[in-house]
Design a protein around this motif. Structure first.
Motif, mmCIF file in Angstrom:
data_model
loop_
_atom_site.group_PDB
_atom_site.id
_atom_site.type_symbol
_atom_site.label_atom_id
_atom_site.label_comp_id
_atom_site.label_asym_id
_atom_site.label_seq_id
_atom_site.Cartn_x
_atom_site.Cartn_y
_atom_site.Cartn_z
ATOM 1 N N ASP A 11 0.810 -1.221 0.000
ATOM 2 C CA ASP A 11 0.000 0.000 0.000
ATOM 3 C C ASP A 11 0.844 1.272 0.000
ATOM 4 O OD1 ASP A 11 0.857 -0.657 2.579
ATOM 5 O OD2 ASP A 11 -0.786 0.429 3.532
ATOM 6 N N GLU A 12 2.166 1.131 0.086
ATOM 7 C CA GLU A 12 3.054 2.295 0.059
ATOM 8 C C GLU A 12 3.684 2.447 -1.331
ATOM 9 O OE1 GLU A 12 5.949 1.845 3.107
ATOM 10 O OE2 GLU A 12 4.475 1.768 4.734
ATOM 11 N N GLU A 36 -2.100 -2.056 -4.962
ATOM 12 C CA GLU A 36 -2.059 -1.302 -3.708
ATOM 13 C C GLU A 36 -2.484 -2.144 -2.516
ATOM 14 O OE1 GLU A 36 -4.302 2.258 -4.018
ATOM 15 O OE2 GLU A 36 -3.043 3.138 -5.582
ATOM 16 N N ASP A 37 -3.257 -3.189 -2.762
ATOM 17 C CA ASP A 37 -3.718 -4.023 -1.652
ATOM 18 C C ASP A 37 -4.048 -5.426 -2.151
ATOM 19 O OD1 ASP A 37 -6.412 -3.944 -2.730
ATOM 20 O OD2 ASP A 37 -6.604 -1.954 -1.842
ATOM 21 N N GLU A 58 1.076 -5.694 6.451
ATOM 22 C CA GLU A 58 0.120 -4.769 7.053
ATOM 23 C C GLU A 58 -0.441 -3.833 5.986
ATOM 24 O OE1 GLU A 58 1.344 -2.850 10.604
ATOM 25 O OE2 GLU A 58 1.367 -4.724 11.737
ATOM 26 N N MET A 59 -1.652 -4.180 5.527
ATOM 27 C CA MET A 59 -2.353 -3.391 4.520
ATOM 28 C C MET A 59 -3.803 -3.228 4.946
ATOM 29 S SD MET A 59 -0.849 -4.969 0.944
ATOM 30 C CE MET A 59 -1.233 -6.673 1.406
ATOM 31 N N PRO A 60 -4.487 -2.191 4.468
ATOM 32 C CA PRO A 60 -5.885 -1.975 4.863
ATOM 33 C C PRO A 60 -6.806 -3.083 4.360
ATOM 34 C CG PRO A 60 -5.240 -0.474 3.094
ATOM 35 C CD PRO A 60 -3.988 -1.139 3.565
ATOM 36 N N GLU A 61 -7.867 -3.333 5.122
ATOM 37 C CA GLU A 61 -8.952 -4.267 4.787
ATOM 38 C C GLU A 61 -8.548 -5.738 4.877
ATOM 39 O OE1 GLU A 61 -11.889 -3.229 1.788
ATOM 40 O OE2 GLU A 61 -10.707 -1.447 1.319
ATOM 41 N N SER A 63 -5.015 -8.231 5.375
ATOM 42 C CA SER A 63 -3.560 -8.321 5.525
ATOM 43 C C SER A 63 -2.987 -9.333 4.542
ATOM 44 C CB SER A 63 -3.199 -8.742 6.953
ATOM 45 O OG SER A 63 -3.428 -10.134 7.135
#
Length: 238
Positions: A11-12, A36-37, A58-61, A63
């Motif tokens: 995501d970065e 991105e995810d 560690e990513m949103p929504e 992992s």
């Protein structure tokens, strides 16, 4: 040297850019996707094939570790994370390697070579299995005699009630059995049931258009309720 199709999931943007730059320096790695995810990657994998994923945790929504657990037959995975605490769980999920950010290029290169060795070995094994499969055959009863049919020559099999027509590269043979009975004689791969009246050899599919499969000069229907499953099997078949 075999090319390895790979994807980056992080995501970065800065992290994705750094990994992409490393991949560009390694001749056998071919970057085909940047996501991105994990959800974006999941959608990509529905239609495309990759051999190797460089995956953040560690990513949103969703992992990275939870994403791996959702896959029944995941590609090979190298985790790239800023956190060492997930390493044990990663290896339990049989990842190829676990890289800690910031990743030195030498360490990245070592992981890439490890992945290449694992993937090419598996590919060679698959080719050996395919070669063996090409030599396999079945016998069907045609005109009061048993006829040998090579599996690799079968285009598709068509149901005609209590009979089936076996369409091959060389002939069309009618034999007394149901489609379900014939399906039980065949290996699960590369044969699939795409319709209640048809079995298709995926190795001989030349095109897919709408709800039809092109096999040689024939167009075979895909049942509406089976389309998602059939498309997944065909796209994952190699």
């Amino acid at each position: 040297m075999m090319d390895i199709k790979c994807a980056i999931v992080d995501d970065e943007p800065f992290a994705r850019k750094g990994i992409a730059a490393y991949i560009d320096k390694i001749s056998f790695l071919k970057l085909t996707a940047e996501c991105e995810d994990a959800i974006e990657l999941s959608e990509y994998l529905n239609t495309e094939h990759v051999d190797l994923i460089f995956l953040d945790i560690e990513m949103p929504e969703l992992s990275g570790l939870d994403f791996i657990a959702t896959l029944s037959s995941p590609p090979k995975i190298i985790i790239v994370s800023a956190y060492e605490k997930y390493a044990l769980r990663g290896y339990e999920l049989e990842v190829v390697d676990y890289l800690l950010k910031p990743v030195p290029f030498g360490r990245f290169l070592k992981a890439a070579h490890r992945a290449h060795e694992i993937i090419t070995t598996a590919h060679a094994h698959s080719l050996n299995i395919s070669k063996k499969a090409q030599e396999e055959h079945i016998f069907i009863k045609v005109d009061k005699k048993l006829k040998k049919v090579m599996l690799q020559d079968i285009l598709f099999i068509q149901s005609m009630g209590n009979y089936v027509i076996v369409h091959t590269l060389h002939s069309q043979d009618i034999t007394y059995c149901t489609l379900q009975q014939m399906f039980s004689l065949l290996p699960k791969h590369p044969f699939i049931s795409c319709h209640r009246s048809y079995i298709v050899n995926m190795n001989n599919i030349s095109a897919i258009e709408g709800n039809q499969i092109q096999v040689g000069s024939y167009k075979i229907p895909i049942a509406r309720n089976l389309k998602d499953e059939v498309m997944t099997l065909i796209l994952r078949h190699q």
